[in-house]
Write a protein that holds these residues in place. Structure first.
Motif, mmCIF file in Angstrom:
data_model
loop_
_atom_site.group_PDB
_atom_site.id
_atom_site.type_symbol
_atom_site.label_atom_id
_atom_site.label_comp_id
_atom_site.label_asym_id
_atom_site.label_seq_id
_atom_site.Cartn_x
_atom_site.Cartn_y
_atom_site.Cartn_z
ATOM 1 N N ALA A 1 0.894 -1.426 -0.099
ATOM 2 C CA ALA A 1 -0.027 -0.215 0.017
ATOM 3 C C ALA A 1 0.769 1.332 -0.093
ATOM 4 O O ALA A 1 0.630 2.203 -0.743
ATOM 5 N N VAL A 2 1.811 1.496 0.818
ATOM 6 C CA VAL A 2 2.841 2.521 0.957
ATOM 7 C C VAL A 2 3.595 2.441 -0.504
ATOM 8 O O VAL A 2 3.721 3.723 -0.974
ATOM 9 N N ARG A 3 3.897 1.496 -0.722
ATOM 10 C CA ARG A 3 4.656 1.587 -2.319
ATOM 11 C C ARG A 3 3.766 2.012 -3.339
ATOM 12 O O ARG A 3 4.130 2.980 -4.148
ATOM 13 N N GLU A 4 2.556 1.697 -3.476
ATOM 14 C CA GLU A 4 1.689 2.062 -4.490
ATOM 15 C C GLU A 4 1.267 3.676 -4.291
ATOM 16 O O GLU A 4 1.208 4.451 -5.256
ATOM 17 N N ARG A 5 0.956 3.923 -3.113
ATOM 18 C CA ARG A 5 0.827 5.365 -2.715
ATOM 19 C C ARG A 5 1.759 6.223 -3.052
ATOM 20 O O ARG A 5 1.593 7.570 -3.466
ATOM 21 N N GLU A 6 3.146 5.800 -2.584
ATOM 22 C CA GLU A 6 4.102 7.145 -2.611
ATOM 23 C C GLU A 6 5.143 6.726 -3.620
ATOM 24 O O GLU A 6 5.849 7.641 -3.854
ATOM 25 N N GLY A 7 4.725 5.705 -4.718
ATOM 26 C CA GLY A 7 5.831 5.532 -5.798
ATOM 27 C C GLY A 7 7.045 5.074 -5.459
ATOM 28 O O GLY A 7 8.016 5.365 -6.012
ATOM 29 N N ILE A 8 7.192 4.481 -4.228
ATOM 30 C CA ILE A 8 8.435 3.931 -3.642
ATOM 31 C C ILE A 8 8.610 2.604 -4.416
ATOM 32 O O ILE A 8 7.922 1.399 -3.913
ATOM 33 N N LEU A 9 9.699 2.396 -4.936
ATOM 34 C CA LEU A 9 10.133 1.140 -5.876
ATOM 35 C C LEU A 9 11.436 0.611 -5.409
ATOM 36 O O LEU A 9 11.493 -0.871 -5.393
ATOM 37 N N GLY A 10 12.212 1.278 -4.947
ATOM 38 C CA GLY A 10 13.444 0.565 -4.424
ATOM 39 C C GLY A 10 13.217 -0.454 -3.388
ATOM 40 O O GLY A 10 12.659 -0.487 -2.257
ATOM 41 N N ILE A 11 14.112 -1.527 -3.614
ATOM 42 C CA ILE A 11 13.896 -2.847 -2.702
ATOM 43 C C ILE A 11 14.107 -2.458 -1.485
ATOM 44 O O ILE A 11 13.542 -2.829 -0.522
ATOM 45 N N ASP A 12 15.254 -1.656 -0.969
ATOM 46 C CA ASP A 12 15.198 -1.331 0.397
ATOM 47 C C ASP A 12 14.921 -0.079 0.907
ATOM 48 O O ASP A 12 15.684 0.415 1.868
ATOM 49 N N GLU A 13 14.120 0.645 0.056
ATOM 50 C CA GLU A 13 13.783 1.934 0.582
ATOM 51 C C GLU A 13 12.627 1.853 1.562
ATOM 52 O O GLU A 13 12.101 3.234 1.937
ATOM 53 N N LEU A 14 12.177 0.924 1.928
ATOM 54 C CA LEU A 14 11.176 0.684 2.915
ATOM 55 C C LEU A 14 11.782 -0.169 4.097
ATOM 56 O O LEU A 14 12.139 -1.273 3.594
ATOM 57 N N ALA A 15 11.731 0.178 5.295
ATOM 58 C CA ALA A 15 11.989 -0.876 6.305
ATOM 59 C C ALA A 15 11.024 -0.957 7.470
ATOM 60 O O ALA A 15 10.192 -0.034 7.771
ATOM 61 N N LEU A 16 10.716 -2.258 7.935
ATOM 62 C CA LEU A 16 9.768 -2.388 8.843
ATOM 63 C C LEU A 16 10.575 -1.991 10.394
ATOM 64 O O LEU A 16 11.446 -2.360 10.735
ATOM 65 N N LEU A 17 9.379 -1.240 10.661
ATOM 66 C CA LEU A 17 9.681 -0.747 12.145
ATOM 67 C C LEU A 17 9.103 -1.722 13.163
ATOM 68 O O LEU A 17 9.416 -1.855 14.375
ATOM 69 N N GLY A 18 7.844 -1.904 12.972
ATOM 70 C CA GLY A 18 7.161 -2.883 13.713
ATOM 71 C C GLY A 18 5.571 -3.124 13.418
ATOM 72 O O GLY A 18 5.206 -2.373 12.800
#
Length: 296
Positions: free
Chosen positions: A233-250
């Protein structure tokens, strides 16, 4: 009494799933560790149990899998290697920020009894050679589901024509038969579904750029289903495509079927997503061989 269509007379599960526009997001199997073994014999539904490996090798592989959390065994093959000597073994760890892919060469499959596969993943400079990847593993397991063979083999051929031979392998069941053609990309554990041969080039371009191909992305194997849903959902909404551009916090459970997931972007932005599990409007057969429809 409700009648049930016999598996052989029903439409193929992948065709039904596609016609119903069943979402791909948040459908990746939950796996942290991969044991990928080149096996050129016939693949049954129980890949290890039905194989011709010795009882000692089977016991060793089961022990190795039991020692690693969230581990899966895959048998792989390349028809082009059928007459070659030696066998390949790949070990992979898919935890974000701690990914690893190790390649081993064994002369005979019995030699695997002498290898501590878990240690090979734990330390550098030990058994095997650490490689960067990516490794494209395409499910072609027809004994598990007809769709995997019908859609997986042309997909494998497409990859063979577009990338290096060592980078792509046919594989046993990786999960989600109805999303065939399926593949997983190691070491990151990135699942893709409904991939056609014409999709190979854009997918390869995305990975060469360190990005996911979001249109076909099922999720990351190290994440639970709620986290996979939030990530997509975040990737689609924000246009974030980098494999490591999102990190799970919890991830926090809010109820029986609800979660709150927190993710951090590469620039430090925090994304908080509430996820709720819902059921489909009508039951469906999850595989071509299913005898009962299920609501998912």
């Amino acid at each position: 009494m409700q009648s049930r269509a016999k598996p052989s007379s029903r439409a193929l599960c992948a065709a039904v799933s596609s016609s119903r526009n069943e979402p791909l997001a948040a459908t990746a199997s939950r796996i942290d560790h991969w044991l990928v073994v080149e096996y050129r014999g016939r693949w049954g539904r129980d890949v290890l149990g039905s194989s011709l490996l010795s009882a000692e090798v089977k016991e060793h592989l089961r022990a190795q899998l039991a020692a690693l959390p969230h581990a899966r065994l895959l048998f792989v093959k390349q028809p082009e290697r059928r007459a070659r000597g030696g066998r390949r073994v790949f070990l992979s760890r898919s935890r974000p920020g701690d990914e690893r892919l190790v390649r081993l060469e064994v002369e005979h499959q019995e030699d695997m009894r002498e290898i501590d596969l878990t240690s090979a993943l734990a330390t550098d400079g030990g058994v095997g050679t650490t490689i960067a990847g990516p490794l494209f593993v395409v499910c072609t397991h027809g004994k598990r589901d007809r769709c995997c063979a019908l859609r997986g083999r042309p997909l494998y051929d497409g990859f063979c024509h577009a990338t290096e031979a060592d980078a792509v392998w046919q594989s046993t069941h990786i999960g989600g038969d109805r999303f065939a053609g399926n593949l997983v990309v190691l070491p990151h554990g990135l699942y893709y579904g409904r991939v056609e041969p014409d999709d190979v080039d854009p997918l390869l371009v995305a990975h060469a750029s360190g990005q996911v191909d979001l249109a076909r992305y099922r999720g990351r194997s190290t994440y639970s289903f709620p986290v996979q849903a939030a990530e997509h959902a975040v990737r689609e909404r924000e246009g974030i495509l980098g494999i490591d551009e999102l990190a799970l916090l919890g991830s926090t459970r809010l109820g029986d079927d609800a979660w709150r997931v927190r993710l951090r972007g590469a620039a430090g932005s925090i994304y908080e997503v509430d996820v709720a599990a819902t059921l489909a409007d009508e039951p469906t057969y999850l595989t071509c061989g299913s005898t009962e429809p299920h609501v998912r």
